[in-house]
Design an enzyme around this catalytic site. Sequence first.
Site, PDB file in Angstrom:
ATOM      1  CG  ASP A  53      25.449  76.639  38.848  1.00 32.09           C
ATOM      2  OD1 ASP A  53      25.361  75.451  38.510  1.00 32.09           O
ATOM      3  OD2 ASP A  53      25.411  77.577  38.035  1.00 32.09           O
ATOM      4  CG  HIS A  69      25.485  74.265  35.194  1.00 31.69           C
ATOM      5  ND1 HIS A  69      25.129  75.373  35.928  1.00 31.69           N
ATOM      6  CD2 HIS A  69      24.856  74.391  34.008  1.00 31.69           C
ATOM      7  CE1 HIS A  69      24.313  76.129  35.199  1.00 31.69           C
ATOM      8  NE2 HIS A  69      24.133  75.560  34.029  1.00 31.69           N
ATOM      9  CB  SER A  87      23.850  78.050  31.976  1.00 32.90           C
ATOM     10  OG  SER A  87      22.748  77.489  32.617  1.00 32.90           O
TER      11      SER A  87
END
Length: 764
Positions: free
Chosen positions: A143, A216, A544
């Site tokens: 990620d 994220h 996600s």
Amino acid sequence: MTSNICLHMLFYYIISLHIVSTLAHSDNYIIHMNLSAMPTIFLNQHSWYESTLSQVTPTNNNFKSTSSKIIYTYNNVMNGFSANLSPEEHEALKISPGYISSIPDLSLKLDTTHSPKFLGLNPYKGAWPASDFGKDVIVGVIDTGVWPESESFNDKGMTKMPSNWKGQLCQFENTNNSSLCNKKLIGARYFNKGFLAKYPNISRTIVNTTRDTSGHGTHTSSIAAGSRVDGASFFGFTNGTAMGIASLSRVAMYKAVWGPNEDMVVSDIIAAIDTAISDGVDVLSMSFSYDNVPLYKDGIAIATFAAMEKGIFVSASAGNDGPSFNTMKSNGIPWETIVAASTLDREFHGNLTLGNGVSVTGFSIYPGKFSTSNFRIVFMGMCDNVKKLIKVKSNIVVCEFNNGTFDNLVKPIQNLIAAKVVGSVLITNTLQIDEFSLSSAIPFPSIIINPKNGEIVKDFIKRTSYSSSIAKMSFKITSFDVRPAPSVDIYSSRGPSKNCPYVLKPDITGPGTSILAAWPTNIPVFDFVSYKFFNKFNIASGTSMSCPHIAGVAALLKGAHGDWSPAAIRSAIMTTSDIFDNTKEHITDIGTGNKATPLALGAGHVNPNRALDPGLIYDAGVQDYVNLLCALNYTQKNIIAITKSSVNDCSKPSLDLNYPSFIAFFNAGNSSKTTQHFHRTVTNVGEGQTTYVASITPIKRFRINVIPNKLVFKKKNQKISYKLSIEGPKMIQKNKVSFGYLTWKDDKHVVRSPIVVTTPSFNL
Ligand SMILES: *[C@@H]1O[C@H](CO)[C@@H](O)[C@H](O)[C@H]1NC(C)=O
Ligand SMILES: *[C@@H]1O[C@H](CO)[C@@H](O)[C@H](O)[C@H]1NC(C)=O
Ligand SMILES: *[C@@H]1O[C@H](CO)[C@@H](O)[C@H](O)[C@H]1NC(C)=O
Ligand SMILES: *[C@@H]1O[C@H](CO)[C@@H](O)[C@H](O)[C@H]1NC(C)=O
Ligand SMILES: *[C@@H]1O[C@H](CO)[C@@H](O)[C@H](O)[C@H]1NC(C)=O
Ligand SMILES: *[C@@H]1O[C@H](CO)[C@@H](O)[C@H](O)[C@H]1NC(C)=O
Ligand SMILES: *[C@@H]1O[C@H](CO)[C@@H](O)[C@H](O)[C@H]1NC(C)=O
Ligand SMILES: *[C@@H]1O[C@H](CO)[C@@H](O)[C@H](O)[C@H]1NC(C)=O
Ligand SMILES: *[C@@H]1O[C@H](CO)[C@@H](O)[C@H](O)[C@H]1NC(C)=O
Ligand SMILES: *[C@@H]1O[C@H](CO)[C@@H](O)[C@H](O)[C@H]1NC(C)=O
């Protein structure tokens, strides 16, 4: 956007820009080599690759500069390397001894306090205690990096390092040995050599660190395996304990996303997977995708095949390109578990209270004050005229955006911002619109309401005299037990997959909408032009966010059943999932308003406690996937690219993978196929003797048969096969999706598989 890998989080759309490669003449390639062809004079693979490259670089025979052309040497996912090559060098390489194949280094895009409870996880019974909260299972996350100081990575109560962990490095801020790792965050690596070779211009702005530069990765990794944090909150909307799904599992972060536009390239991701395999991860979570390419040209499919062979469970996001049929891109990989996204039973609201005392409720995550005072309220139609908006800026402005997409909403919102209005009420039918993205982009008190409530507001304004058309707004209203929930959300990509439509994808649905999880403290959760808000937790939506939920559940199952294969874990998660929501109706597809088909929902909505004890599993191993690749009519060379094995037995080609779901294609208008047959083998993982009986939820106009319809098991781990056939009518309406279920039941277990019948969106 189309040629990029995408992080599957929605508000990334706000900042999506493009990087154009500066070197059109040279590009990165991933080269697969035959190690058996390596002359014995070479000490190791790397020196052989260097020598091979020096032969194909005519103008540059000097060893030093050619060796720098190697970006990575890969050892686990394949024998090979990546390099930045001119087209001529690439061609010359193809005739070098030991060359097998090459693929271009494509770009990809990246596509909780409440979700564990919503999934029925309970500290005293079920999957949490049975797996000891995933203790000692290692979850690798590829990620944007991680914020190691986040409380979600505290290692309170964690025991000594799991013995299978071989990772050494903890790379933060240019060091290889940082004290920022601990017994929770056990590894932190970054991979940017491919990115830097492809985008040399950006390199100046890159810091060599695994530190999250976007939020994220901190969010996704804490969803999967964050530690327990009491007192987590989001501007007063939700207060409580934040906890990952597998809160005693370990996290290893592999950062492969770089630059201001969150770019990533396949060569870095393959390197991350290669390293994760040698580090000893048990589960991989990957919330990104890219455009559809055949499996043998897809570096990620190739790398995760190797991960699957090593027993690593791979969870990947379905993508955020819904709600239309056939919107999944690269993520149809049969050996991965592909995750769709659903809503929770929690929503964040704002209320508009009109001068007549009537209040209407809508969506809002406005982080400022709890309420406004009374203002005049005016209806301004589409809000497309800044000059008119400036005249009414000291009012609450009501605008209409029916059938808007997120993109065509940007202009009206910019108009409202430019006019500096005190507050706004946005009327929209929200189809295609993510409320969270919208709300987090609006820097003043704002509520998003549906057209029905919009009529109430417009009617009030129309009927009320100028002086009494006033209203006030209140915020931070969190509603629990919203019904119906879960529902498949609009954005979640729908199957069938393009790269292997014969395997029903997505596999499973998990919570993806408005998920609260950890966030870097230096990255604003709201970034308005004039002011920013920071917080230790943030709410985000997308596939996600659903993908790491399934990675966390897989970690729990791995903790409880250390010997289960990735396919067995996937099967357990699929066959025990829920298809009914909290109103006891079939789960809804918000995109259509109808029942969610398995092309949206997969097998169902994950139920971790039931997945612990599935009764039967549909297992699959390397040869099963090879049989599938053979039946896709791939050449031996194509198959070698995926399996890395020079001998692939294609004597039993079959599109009929031993999978816990069924998809049958009938040709619209043609009667070419009227009966389709499927063969499955189930393994009894329950205790000892038992008898399962089949039942079918029928599909109109199709006849479905199961032979035998009774499976008598004498002992644990016994395997029994059965055959399912679907007899179709001569005519079937194009793109119609019909579905039903096959359910095997004994007195303890319900083992359910979805059956989809549709027309092909490809050439049969
Ligand atoms: C860190 O480790 C990597 C991989 O082993 C190595 O290439 C690099 O030179 C090391 N960097 C430092 C600063 O020691
Ligand atoms: C990391 O560096 C510190 C300080 O230089 C040293 O004490 C420690 O042993 C090192 N750890 C590893 C794993 O190399
Ligand atoms: C970061 O690492 C790359 C190799 O991955 C190297 O080329 C670059 O110079 C490093 N940048 C800094 C700022 O140290
Ligand atoms: C790369 O850098 C050069 C020189 O600074 C500049 O002229 C060029 O526009 C840059 N290209 C991109 C794609 O940013
Ligand atoms: C959360 O806590 C804050 C501060 O203690 C409080 O003002 C707020 O009302 C609480 N919100 C909820 C939903 O409990
Ligand atoms: C918000 O409005 C709804 C009616 O639309 C009402 O039921 C609810 O009580 C209101 N909530 C608050 C906190 O004012
Ligand atoms: C929105 O789209 C629907 C379906 O396409 C259509 O029936 C409706 O008239 C549209 N509404 C507006 C305001 O454009
Ligand atoms: C593979 O080729 C055979 C023979 O030409 C054909 O019947 C079959 O439909 C093909 N399979 C796929 C998946 O295209
Ligand atoms: C690899 O090389 C060996 C020995 O030269 C050869 O037997 C084998 O067929 C090659 N494999 C592939 C996939 O080309
Ligand atoms: C049906 O088959 C006929 C002849 O085989 C072909 O010409 C026609 O295009 C087919 N129609 C569809 C909808 O596939």
